[in-house]
Scaffold this motif. Structure first.
Motif, mmCIF file in Angstrom:
data_model
loop_
_atom_site.group_PDB
_atom_site.id
_atom_site.type_symbol
_atom_site.label_atom_id
_atom_site.label_comp_id
_atom_site.label_asym_id
_atom_site.label_seq_id
_atom_site.Cartn_x
_atom_site.Cartn_y
_atom_site.Cartn_z
ATOM 1 N N TYR A 52 0.828 -1.201 0.000
ATOM 2 C CA TYR A 52 0.000 0.000 0.000
ATOM 3 C C TYR A 52 0.867 1.256 0.000
ATOM 4 N N CYS A 53 1.970 1.220 0.731
ATOM 5 C CA CYS A 53 2.911 2.346 0.710
ATOM 6 C C CYS A 53 3.512 2.518 -0.673
ATOM 7 N N ALA A 54 3.903 1.396 -1.271
ATOM 8 C CA ALA A 54 4.485 1.447 -2.617
ATOM 9 C C ALA A 54 3.493 2.030 -3.608
ATOM 10 N N ASN A 55 2.260 1.562 -3.560
ATOM 11 C CA ASN A 55 1.242 2.049 -4.476
ATOM 12 C C ASN A 55 1.010 3.550 -4.291
ATOM 13 N N PHE A 56 0.974 3.999 -3.038
ATOM 14 C CA PHE A 56 0.743 5.416 -2.765
ATOM 15 C C PHE A 56 1.895 6.279 -3.279
ATOM 16 N N ILE A 57 3.128 5.853 -3.009
ATOM 17 C CA ILE A 57 4.297 6.616 -3.445
ATOM 18 C C ILE A 57 4.399 6.664 -4.961
ATOM 19 N N TYR A 198 -6.052 9.316 3.035
ATOM 20 C CA TYR A 198 -4.712 9.766 2.679
ATOM 21 C C TYR A 198 -4.500 9.976 1.184
ATOM 22 N N GLU A 199 -5.226 9.229 0.332
ATOM 23 C CA GLU A 199 -5.038 9.402 -1.110
ATOM 24 C C GLU A 199 -5.526 10.771 -1.585
ATOM 25 N N ASN A 200 -6.332 11.428 -0.785
ATOM 26 C CA ASN A 200 -6.861 12.744 -1.113
ATOM 27 C C ASN A 200 -5.994 13.853 -0.523
ATOM 28 N N TYR A 201 -4.700 13.565 -0.303
ATOM 29 C CA TYR A 201 -3.808 14.490 0.389
ATOM 30 C C TYR A 201 -3.723 15.857 -0.294
ATOM 31 N N ALA A 202 -3.801 15.900 -1.628
ATOM 32 C CA ALA A 202 -3.634 17.170 -2.348
ATOM 33 C C ALA A 202 -4.704 18.178 -1.940
ATOM 34 N N ALA A 203 -5.929 17.697 -1.738
ATOM 35 C CA ALA A 203 -7.011 18.596 -1.320
ATOM 36 C C ALA A 203 -6.712 19.211 0.042
ATOM 37 N N TYR A 204 -6.171 18.420 0.955
ATOM 38 C CA TYR A 204 -5.827 18.916 2.287
ATOM 39 C C TYR A 204 -4.671 19.919 2.215
ATOM 40 N N VAL A 205 -3.692 19.624 1.357
ATOM 41 C CA VAL A 205 -2.558 20.541 1.197
ATOM 42 C C VAL A 205 -3.041 21.891 0.677
ATOM 43 N N CYS A 206 -3.867 21.862 -0.360
ATOM 44 C CA CYS A 206 -4.371 23.110 -0.959
ATOM 45 C C CYS A 206 -5.221 23.892 0.033
#
Length: 250
Positions: A52-57, A198-206
């Protein structure tokens, strides 16, 4: 008298130039510090052979660098995950065995040796082959060659014991998480754990970014008042029995 006036003029001009130059330098430093402080800290707590870590990275986190999101992100990678420290001699055991412990240390040495743009590419190269890696040393050496990165700082870090020191520091950092991580990948944005989203991290960053230089990557999130939480809860849990089977990332 003329010589004295000329000397005074020279001294005054030199001091004036130094003052103006220093003022510009301080202003530039202040501007740089402000820009850095406005960046959003995106932290990834992970382990090297978790699928799962590999897939996310490989398929998700890489978009930080494939877009202009990297301009507002301070990316921090913490390769410890669900590892444990046993006994007073600090023996480390890892969820996916000795190969994972070895690669976690190699990751830590890479993070220590190279700036984020380089160490992320190196880690990304390794993770494209996880968890099917057999010869761990051959794989990381091949990745360093493919990327034109010297193997010397990694060898020095690992052989000197600095790698283990770094890993133990990552262990302390992971143990200090609040709330504690339930699985990896465990993603934290400016101190907020995203848990299953966690896969939606970009929305949280923005959403967390408060600066003026909003990247184009954030345009799709500009109208969001809140971030939707999907709670997919997919990851490598600390208990081995909870680790589901998953194909390696493409």
């Amino acid at each position: 008298m003329g010589t004295r006036h000329l000397l005074s003029f020279f001294v005054f001009s030199t001091l004036l130039f130094w003052f103006i130059s220093s003022s510009h330098t301080l202003a530039d430093a202040a501007a740089a510090a402000k820009f850095t402080s406005q960046k959003v800290t995106l932290s990834l707590y992970y382990e090297s052979l978790c699928p799962y870590c590999a897939n996310f990275i490989v398929n998700k986190l890489v978009n930080v660098f494939n877009t202009d999101l990297y301009t507002i992100v301070n990316l921090k990678m913490v390769p410890w995950g669900n590892a444990k420290i046993q006994g007073t001699n600090h023996t480390i055991t890892c969820q996916h065995g000795e190969n994972e412990c070895y690669l976690n240390t190699i990751h830590a040495c890479a993070i220590d040796a190279w700036p984020v743009g380089k160490h992320f590419k190196f880690i990304h190269c390794l993770e494209t082959q996880a968890p099917k890696i057999q010869d761990t040393e051959a794989v990381w050496r091949q990745c360093s060659d493919d990327l034109g990165l010297s193997q010397e700082p990694i060898d020095d870090c690992y052989n000197s014991g600095r790698g283990k020191q770094l890993i133990l520091e990552y262990a302390d950092e992971t143990d200090a998480l609040h709330p504690q991580h339930k699985f990896v990948p465990w993603v934290v944005v400016n101190g907020r754990a995203l848990e299953g989203d966690y896969e939606n991290y970009a929305a949280y960053v923005c959403k967390a970014y408060k600066g003026n230089n909003v990247p184009h990557a954030c345009s799709s999130y500009s109208q969001m008042s809140t971030v939707k939480e999907t709670s997919n809860n997919s990851g490598c849990y600390a208990e081995a029995k909870k680790v589901p089977k998953m194909e390696p990332p493409a």
